[in-house]
Write an enzyme that holds these catalytic residues in place. Structure first.
Site, short mmCIF file in Angstrom:
data_model
loop_
_atom_site.label_atom_id
_atom_site.label_comp_id
_atom_site.label_asym_id
_atom_site.label_seq_id
_atom_site.Cartn_x
_atom_site.Cartn_y
_atom_site.Cartn_z
N LEU A 83 -147.62 -37.45 -44.43
CA LEU A 83 -148.60 -38.29 -43.75
C LEU A 83 -147.99 -39.68 -43.67
CD1 LEU A 83 -151.42 -38.97 -42.63
CD2 LEU A 83 -152.22 -39.16 -44.99
N SER A 84 -147.73 -40.16 -42.46
CA SER A 84 -147.04 -41.44 -42.27
C SER A 84 -147.83 -42.60 -42.86
CB SER A 84 -146.80 -41.70 -40.78
OG SER A 84 -145.95 -40.73 -40.24
#
Length: 234
Positions: free
Chosen positions: A84-85
């Site tokens: 998840l950036s």
């Protein structure tokens, strides 16, 4: 190839007031960071993207053991070696995509569904591709819990895009391709934009903005160095 319908049916209620102070602090930090980056030609945080961030509980999109870190500006691990950036990069990519209400948007690499939720909050009709079925199912449940109805998810390889839903006003990929996939450019409407990381897995990658002019001409512009998981398949 598996399909999921439009999100919004079922799902447990979500308390949007929970951790609101943490969300507000994160949004303020992102705004400061993007102001500092603006001399590089990158956009500042707009009120509408800030509102989307405030309306989207990031803890809902993180694995249970990662929820304490949901409002830190960092990458978080997901299942199947995906990530998840960090929120500041998600916000920047959202600004660069320049989505407006009613736009048809293709998202390649849905992951946990966090970016999907932001695009949906901005009023886009989102078509999301995720190659890992378990991630797609989990994202669909999260979006349903938020009552999001303007998203359709599909399990499949992003290299080929989603031809039967094209053309798209905007396309965003959260996974890196060795080169810009021609199918994605073909599925972009004239006047539209494609944003994706380009480069080898584990090597030097650039976040690239591909713009298709009204005359059909294509311009590719590298923006900044990034590190993303690879686009699977192709």
């Amino acid at each position: 190839m598996a399909w999921f319908g439009k999100s919004g049916a079922g799902g447990a209620a979500v308390d949007l007031a929970a951790r609101q102070d943490e969300r507000a602090a994160l949004v303020a930090a992102i705004a400061r960071r993007m102001r500092l980056d603006r001399p590089l030609g990158l956009p500042a945080l707009s009120p509408r993207v800030a509102a989307a961030l405030m309306a989207t509980p990031r803890e809902l999109f993180t694995p249970a053991d990662q929820t304490p870190y949901a409002y830190q500006d960092q990458v978080l691990p997901l299942a199947a070696a995906q990530t998840l950036s960090q929120p500041s990069l998600v916000a920047l990519m959202t600004e660069l995509l320049d989505v407006h209400p009613g736009d048809r948007v293709l998202e390649v690499g849905v992951g946990s569904g966090y970016q999907t939720a932001l695009l949906a909050h901005l009023g886009a009709t989102v078509f999301g591709l995720e190659v890992i079925a378990d991630l797609a199912r989990a994202a669909e449940r999260r979006l349903a819990a938020l009552g999001i109805r303007n998203v359709t998810l599909r399990v499949g390889d992003g290299h080929g895009g989603w031809p039967d839903a094209a053309p798209f006003d905007a396309i965003l990929a959260a996974c890196a391709a060795p080169a810009v996939p021609p199918a994605l450019v073909d599925q972009l409407r004239p006047g539209g934009r494609l944003l994706l990381p380009v480069g080898p897995a584990g090597g030097a990658q650039q976040l690239c903005l591909v713009e298709k002019g009204r005359d059909g001409r294509v311009r590719e512009r590298p923006l900044l160095a990034v590190a993303f998981v690879p686009m699977v398949g192709g």
